[in-house]
Design an enzyme around this catalytic site. Structure first.
Site, mmCIF file in Angstrom:
data_model
loop_
_atom_site.group_PDB
_atom_site.id
_atom_site.type_symbol
_atom_site.label_atom_id
_atom_site.label_comp_id
_atom_site.label_asym_id
_atom_site.label_seq_id
_atom_site.Cartn_x
_atom_site.Cartn_y
_atom_site.Cartn_z
ATOM 1 N N GLU A 155 0.914 -1.225 0.158
ATOM 2 C CA GLU A 155 -0.147 0.034 0.044
ATOM 3 C C GLU A 155 0.871 1.077 0.285
ATOM 4 O O GLU A 155 1.897 1.191 0.712
ATOM 5 C CB GLU A 155 -0.914 0.119 1.249
ATOM 6 N N ASP A 195 -7.371 1.387 -8.277
ATOM 7 C CA ASP A 195 -8.182 2.559 -8.619
ATOM 8 C C ASP A 195 -8.304 2.629 -10.225
ATOM 9 O O ASP A 195 -7.422 2.090 -10.992
ATOM 10 C CB ASP A 195 -7.125 3.842 -8.279
ATOM 11 N N LYS A 204 -9.110 8.696 -16.924
ATOM 12 C CA LYS A 204 -8.649 9.590 -18.195
ATOM 13 C C LYS A 204 -7.491 8.715 -18.749
ATOM 14 O O LYS A 204 -6.754 7.984 -18.205
ATOM 15 C CB LYS A 204 -7.984 10.870 -17.536
ATOM 16 N N TYR A 241 -13.961 -2.805 -0.280
ATOM 17 C CA TYR A 241 -14.448 -2.196 -1.444
ATOM 18 C C TYR A 241 -15.523 -3.283 -2.018
ATOM 19 O O TYR A 241 -16.641 -2.753 -2.456
ATOM 20 C CB TYR A 241 -13.754 -1.776 -2.587
HETATM 21 N N1 SAM Z 1 -8.021 -3.617 -2.260
HETATM 22 C C1 SAM Z 1 -8.744 -2.600 -1.303
HETATM 23 C C2 SAM Z 1 -10.245 -3.188 -1.277
HETATM 24 O O1 SAM Z 1 -10.524 -3.800 -2.277
HETATM 25 O O2 SAM Z 1 -10.874 -2.641 -0.404
HETATM 26 C C3 SAM Z 1 -8.468 -1.305 -1.425
HETATM 27 C C4 SAM Z 1 -9.026 -0.593 -2.893
HETATM 28 S S1 SAM Z 1 -8.750 1.063 -3.067
HETATM 29 C C5 SAM Z 1 -9.881 1.289 -4.363
HETATM 30 C C6 SAM Z 1 -7.176 1.240 -4.017
HETATM 31 C C7 SAM Z 1 -6.009 0.946 -2.901
HETATM 32 O O3 SAM Z 1 -4.662 0.826 -3.797
HETATM 33 C C8 SAM Z 1 -5.810 2.532 -2.338
HETATM 34 O O4 SAM Z 1 -5.631 2.123 -0.862
HETATM 35 C C9 SAM Z 1 -4.503 2.952 -2.942
HETATM 36 O O5 SAM Z 1 -3.773 3.689 -1.898
HETATM 37 C C10 SAM Z 1 -3.701 1.829 -3.323
HETATM 38 N N2 SAM Z 1 -3.092 1.927 -4.491
HETATM 39 C C11 SAM Z 1 -3.350 2.482 -5.686
HETATM 40 N N3 SAM Z 1 -2.414 2.754 -6.511
HETATM 41 C C12 SAM Z 1 -1.193 2.139 -5.847
HETATM 42 C C13 SAM Z 1 0.410 1.875 -6.368
HETATM 43 N N4 SAM Z 1 0.631 2.434 -7.404
HETATM 44 N N5 SAM Z 1 1.031 1.342 -5.464
HETATM 45 C C14 SAM Z 1 0.507 1.179 -4.325
HETATM 46 N N6 SAM Z 1 -0.897 1.040 -3.812
HETATM 47 C C15 SAM Z 1 -1.707 1.669 -4.560
#
Ligand code: SAM
Length: 212
Positions: free
Chosen positions: A68, A117, A121, A194
């Site tokens: 994370e 995420d 875009k 999520y």
């Molecule tokens: N996986 C969890 C769930 O399903 O409940 C969290 C989903 S949340 C939408 C996406 C998570 O991925 C966020 O906590 C974000 O900070 C992390 N994240 C996104 N891009 C990342 C990256 N490049 N490296 C590490 N973490 C990342």
């Protein structure tokens, strides 16, 4: 993921026994972070860590690393470990872009991506964790027969992820457009934060399992 700058989060992370400190220095030797020499499975973008904590509890014969990038979010996963410590779960506070700096060739046995995420875009497509750019990175660190599992409720992201597979030389072993009503693929499913939130609103959950 709602982000708040939590004062002291970086200090907690820097001194937590559950966090792998200076992970680049341990490239090729990440198994030494655990008492038992076992396969390593990782979740990239784990958020607050509900999924990987439960997964590690159910599978003590696997070593898990949750990745994370935001300290304020990782803090919640650390708090969960303080309440219920597991010897086969550790965390890394890094950006997934650096994944090949912390894991050596074929050091990882399995990869999980959950509700990554979407970066809607087009110009941000390469930031999406199931993009071809990331698949090429995963190709380096994952065992040759290793698999990657991805879940999301975002249809656009899922379609994009499927389109990226042939471009990066990956293949789908299994695909579901409604995981929670797919008896076979849903067996043993662990809900992420999520997943709980969006499936309770009636959104279908998409999942693929891929290999090279
Ligand atoms: N996986 C969890 C769930 O399903 O409940 C969290 C989903 S949340 C939408 C996406 C998570 O991925 C966020 O906590 C974000 O900070 C992390 N994240 C996104 N891009 C990342 C990256 N490049 N490296 C590490 N973490 C990342």
């Amino acid at each position: 993921m709602r982000l708040r700058n939590i004062p002291g989060a970086n200090d907690v992370i820097a001194s937590s026994p559950y966090v792998i400190q200076e992970p680049i220095d341990k490239k090729g030797n990440q198994k030494e972070n655990f008492p038992k020499n076992q396969p390593i499975h990782i979740e990239i973008g784990m958020g607050k860590g509900k999924f990987i904590h439960e997964l590690a509890k159910r599978n003590p014969e696997i070593n898990y690393i949750g990745i994370e990038r935001y300290s304020s979010v990782l803090l919640r996963a650390i708090q969960k470990m303080e309440e219920e410590p597991l010897e086969n779960l550790k965390f890394m506070c890094i950006d997934a872009k650096e994944i090949t700096d912390v894991f050596d060739t074929e050091e990882v046995d399995k990869i999980y991506l959950n509700f990554s995420d979407p970066w809607p875009k087009d110009r941000h497509a390469k930031r999406r964790l199931p993009s071809k750019e990331f698949l090429l990175r995963y190709d380096k660190i994952l065992k040759k027969d290793g698999k990657l599992e991805f879940k999301t409720d975002n249809k656009g992201l899922f379609d994009f992820a499927l389109e990226e597979l042939p471009v990066a030389n990956w293949k789908a072993e299994a695909v579901s457009y409604d995981l929670h009503n797919d008896e076979k693929m849903c067996q043993g499913n662990i809900m992420t934060e999520y997943e709980e939130k969006f499936s309770s609103k009636g959104n279908p959950i998409y999942k693929y399992i891929i290999y090279r």
